[in-house]
Design an enzyme around this catalytic site. Sequence first.
Site, PDB file in Angstrom:
ATOM      1  N   LYS A 171       0.847  -1.204   0.000  1.00 31.55           N
ATOM      2  CA  LYS A 171       0.000   0.000   0.000  1.00 31.55           C
ATOM      3  C   LYS A 171       0.874   1.243   0.000  1.00 31.55           C
ATOM      4  O   LYS A 171       1.926   1.273   0.658  1.00 31.55           O
ATOM      5  CB  LYS A 171      -0.909  -0.042   1.242  1.00 31.55           C
ATOM      6  CG  LYS A 171      -1.943   1.085   1.309  1.00 31.55           C
ATOM      7  CD  LYS A 171      -2.850   0.908   2.529  1.00 31.55           C
ATOM      8  CE  LYS A 171      -3.893   2.005   2.631  1.00 31.55           C
ATOM      9  NZ  LYS A 171      -4.786   1.835   3.808  1.00 31.55           N
TER      10      LYS A 171
ATOM     11  N   SER B  65      -9.658   2.041   2.927  1.00 31.24           N
ATOM     12  CA  SER B  65      -8.760   2.753   2.040  1.00 31.24           C
ATOM     13  C   SER B  65      -7.772   1.844   1.303  1.00 31.24           C
ATOM     14  O   SER B  65      -7.175   2.299   0.325  1.00 31.24           O
ATOM     15  CB  SER B  65      -7.989   3.805   2.837  1.00 31.24           C
ATOM     16  OG  SER B  65      -7.185   3.187   3.826  1.00 31.24           O
TER      17      SER B  65
ATOM     18  N   SER C 271      -9.893  -0.289   7.123  1.00 27.22           N
ATOM     19  CA  SER C 271      -9.304  -0.174   5.785  1.00 27.22           C
ATOM     20  C   SER C 271      -8.633  -1.416   5.215  1.00 27.22           C
ATOM     21  O   SER C 271      -8.329  -1.450   4.033  1.00 27.22           O
ATOM     22  CB  SER C 271      -8.292   0.972   5.759  1.00 27.22           C
ATOM     23  OG  SER C 271      -8.981   2.180   5.587  1.00 27.22           O
TER      24      SER C 271
END
Length: 448
Positions: free
Chosen positions: A52, A127, A151
């Site tokens: 990420k 996210s 997330s």
Amino acid sequence: VQQTFDNIDKTDPKIGAFLALNKEAALKKAAEIDAAGVDADNVLSGIPLAIKDNIVTKGLTTTAASKMLENFKPIYDATVVEKLAALGTVNVGKTNMDEFAMGGSTENSAFKITKNAWDQDRVPGGSSGGSAAAVASGQVIAALGSDTGGSIRQPAAFNGIVGMKPTYGRISRWGLIAFASSLDEIGPMTRTVKDNATLLSALAGHDGHDLTSSTQEVPDFAAELNDTTSVKGMKIGLPTEFLGEGVDEGVKAAILAAADKYRELGATVEEVSLPHNKYGVAAYYIIASSEASSNLQRFDGIRYGYRADDVTNLEDVYVKSRSEGFGDEVKRRIMLGTFSLSAGFYDAYFKKAAQVRTLIIDDFKAVLKDHDFIMGPVTPTTAFKIGDEISDPMTMYMNDILTIPVNLAGLPGLSLPAGQVAGLPVGMQLIGRPFDESTLYKAGYVFE
Ligand code: GLN
């Protein structure tokens, strides 16, 4: 690794999971591993995976999906990146996300939209939406995400994969671009429970760079997963509040079917209550935004990233750089956070939210005292359409009503696939005692 890149080249125009690819360095590392010979005792040797984009990677652009960090090349690796590299995994690239991890659909990225791997009209969640879509679409078998309020678990649920938010402190946060430091946690996103367990063992452990990282012993989680008999005799709590109003009927049915499966295997599942769960979202948006407003002060146009042109004085540098560098959702959080912490409102907002947090912690403690774990859905619904919720922050925030309390309490939460509704995956969440990820993996393995 070459095949991984070929596949990403073919599939990513449709999915949009990646913000940056690490081709040259990854292929070089793969060649080195080939030359040295893959270590047969190390299952991670030579495995391509994705990271990420709020986890810093030395020399590889790390943006947190913000214009503020558009050209930011970190000078060091996050501890998790270092650990994985030492075990021989190959970082193929950085995945898209909501800006600074604020959001639940990846639509808050400053750079691109990521599509759900199952239905490209739908969001991948967020996210960590890029990581989830990359794994679910078969681009990589594993990716790292971060979870402050859901997330990792929510995008895992929306894409039918496995995501673990470990106990707070289980994994070092050194090198994770901070959003809300008392809630943030890095975790693995994979296609199987066993892969997830393997990665958690690799990532976890104390780190001198992060004083909140725990010295608790790290088990070989995957080695404990051999059969489905381990749930026999376990006591499982199913909170009334997790199947209440607002939860889709199909999602409910999938969770109840999973509960029946546990009963069949000799566990008892009984209804329990988490009465303060409903205040979780409200408390979270005060606490997370307050911490974010403080953490994001460092983006001042001087030390990192974006600096506005045409400035006449120092104040102008701050104001213009931040106004132009941050997106709307980030600004909303900074305003909410600075307001909640301000002298006149601290007692009414921040302090009150901290008190509510304690009530939520106590609810979980009471249930987990005599239940091995808690089960329920990850989200009230399956993945929604792109554009449907982005204009209404409150609707978007309510997506995390079942995941946020777990962060507030610092507990481990495992998201795993539990059937489908109308062709879209449903996620089941297993919540455990602090540092007892083992039980969650064992219970999740039943469905592998
Ligand atoms: N969707 C939640 C938020 O916007 C959680 C995000 C996260 O876990 N990073 O804050």
